[in-house]
Design a protein around this motif. Sequence first.
Motif, PDB file in Angstrom:
ATOM      1  N   ARG A 150       0.859  -1.238  -0.035  1.00 52.74           N
ATOM      2  CA  ARG A 150      -0.158   0.087   0.024  1.00 52.74           C
ATOM      3  C   ARG A 150       0.934   1.054   0.038  1.00 52.74           C
ATOM      4  N   SER A 155       2.853   5.892  -2.100  1.00 45.05           N
ATOM      5  CA  SER A 155       3.202   6.822  -1.475  1.00 45.05           C
ATOM      6  C   SER A 155       4.731   7.632  -1.780  1.00 45.05           C
ATOM      7  N   GLN A 188      -4.061   8.442  -5.675  1.00 46.43           N
ATOM      8  CA  GLN A 188      -4.016   7.707  -4.304  1.00 46.43           C
ATOM      9  C   GLN A 188      -5.291   7.296  -3.694  1.00 46.43           C
ATOM     10  N   SER A 189      -6.289   8.082  -4.051  1.00 48.62           N
ATOM     11  CA  SER A 189      -7.597   7.646  -3.633  1.00 48.62           C
ATOM     12  C   SER A 189      -8.352   6.543  -4.260  1.00 48.62           C
ATOM     13  N   PHE A 221      -5.434   7.063   7.539  1.00 52.07           N
ATOM     14  CA  PHE A 221      -5.048   6.783   6.056  1.00 52.07           C
ATOM     15  C   PHE A 221      -4.327   8.277   5.487  1.00 52.07           C
ATOM     16  N   THR A 247      -1.071   8.059   3.375  1.00 47.07           N
ATOM     17  CA  THR A 247      -1.123   8.472   2.010  1.00 47.07           C
ATOM     18  C   THR A 247       0.022   9.590   1.819  1.00 47.07           C
ATOM     19  N   TRP A 248      -0.292  10.687   2.679  1.00 46.66           N
ATOM     20  CA  TRP A 248       0.431  11.931   2.553  1.00 46.66           C
ATOM     21  C   TRP A 248       1.551  12.366   3.143  1.00 46.66           C
TER      22      TRP A 248
END
Length: 465
Positions: free
Chosen positions: A130, A134, A155-156, A348, A352-353
């Motif tokens: 996952r 990133s 990403q979404s 999340f 992700t960020w």
Amino acid sequence: MLRLFPLSLSAQYRSGGPPPHRCFVDGGSPSQRTGPGLHANNGFGVRVRRRALRGADVQPDTPSSRRDGDKPLHADAQQGEDGGVELLDSVRKLLLEDAEPGEEEQGQFPKRWAIVFLCFSAFLLCNMDRVNMSIAIMPMSVEYGWNPQTVGLIQSSFFWGYLLTQIAGGIWADKVGGKTVLGFGVIWWSVATALTPVAAKLGLPFLLIVRAFMGIGEGVAMPAMNNILSKWVPVSERSRSLALVYSGMYLGSVTGLAFSPFLIHKFGWPSVFYSFGSLGTVWFATWATKAYSTPLEDPGISSEEKKLIISQTTSGEPVTTIPWGVILSKPPVWALIACHFCHNWGTFILLTWMPTYYNQVLKFNLTESSLFCVLPWLTMAISANVGGWIADTLVSRGTSVTTVRKIMQSIGFLGPAFFLSQLSHIDSPALAVLCMACSQGTDAFSQSGLYSNHQDIGPRYAVII
């Protein structure tokens, strides 16, 4: 929001109808009050928790446990307490044949912990596959000329598929067993991971589809794992086992973030997806030969360990009907949903960020961004297991499961709320990284709070919840 209610555990019968089911217990001291539950073949019966003994010292809901017809059990607390102790002692002797917990471990590694370790490994791969996007998204966006909006869309897209299979994965696991569903999930998301570079070269729509497909595979992992552990892990070991499994996610983030920059610099960004995706086949080969959905299906488990597990877990019978109306009418279920939403919102976004934040706001380069991202997730892996040990210790010493879950979840929410709020007025990169680490370290206590509560409030429908 933090009203996470434990369920009281009933002793198993040696003969006669199906084992009594478990229920939601209403607020207040669990030894004083009972509340409405999910009734059998609605799902649960009402029980009263008297005190904690290895997480499973309770009163059964039998006619002999009541007096004056339908008079509540707690109306005669002293008599019920004495009778409950005698009943529990007799049931333990019948089920365990005087074997003490731990004896089944002499001469062989407990099979239940082998299952826990395999689930830990699956979740490690889950987050490795996952988080690699990133890191890889930064050179990919340069190569393909993606703007921040396109990066956010990519990403979404993972979560499009992830959302679709959450409930479906739970229903499927109940019907065919957690082993099949988790094995399917790992192979599915591993193939999707390996196909990511091919899809990116074909065009953005193909990449979005492959990322959504990857989410479909990872979406079944959590309900399948809950299904398996609800059958394999005794209540007295629940917090520790779940903390270990979820720490696999954090260590997966650590591993993915640490190795991705090296692979990108050495072999190019496609190598991250090819190498990480191929690891799923190695895991699946082991899973297919060593894992079983329930201890009743495992021919290699010792009889002592099997009796110990069965005496402290739910029935292995598959769920054929789901009482949606009853489940959704319970305040504890909605409290858990609200807690999940709030927890996942923060988790999340950071997952992700965080590398982009380090790169664009703190001005770290690609390698530095990845290495500094490791620290929060490593802290999380350690504190999750510490929190699990603390929670199980409190339960074993007699603290109500309700109180333990609320303490753990309060730390898991209030800690990140404080540390993340400091980022808006911190200029030092070192302090920003420290706040991130402290935020995620306290967040990990949620594994012994809301993430353990599904099996507390509704063990038979834990994966659905």
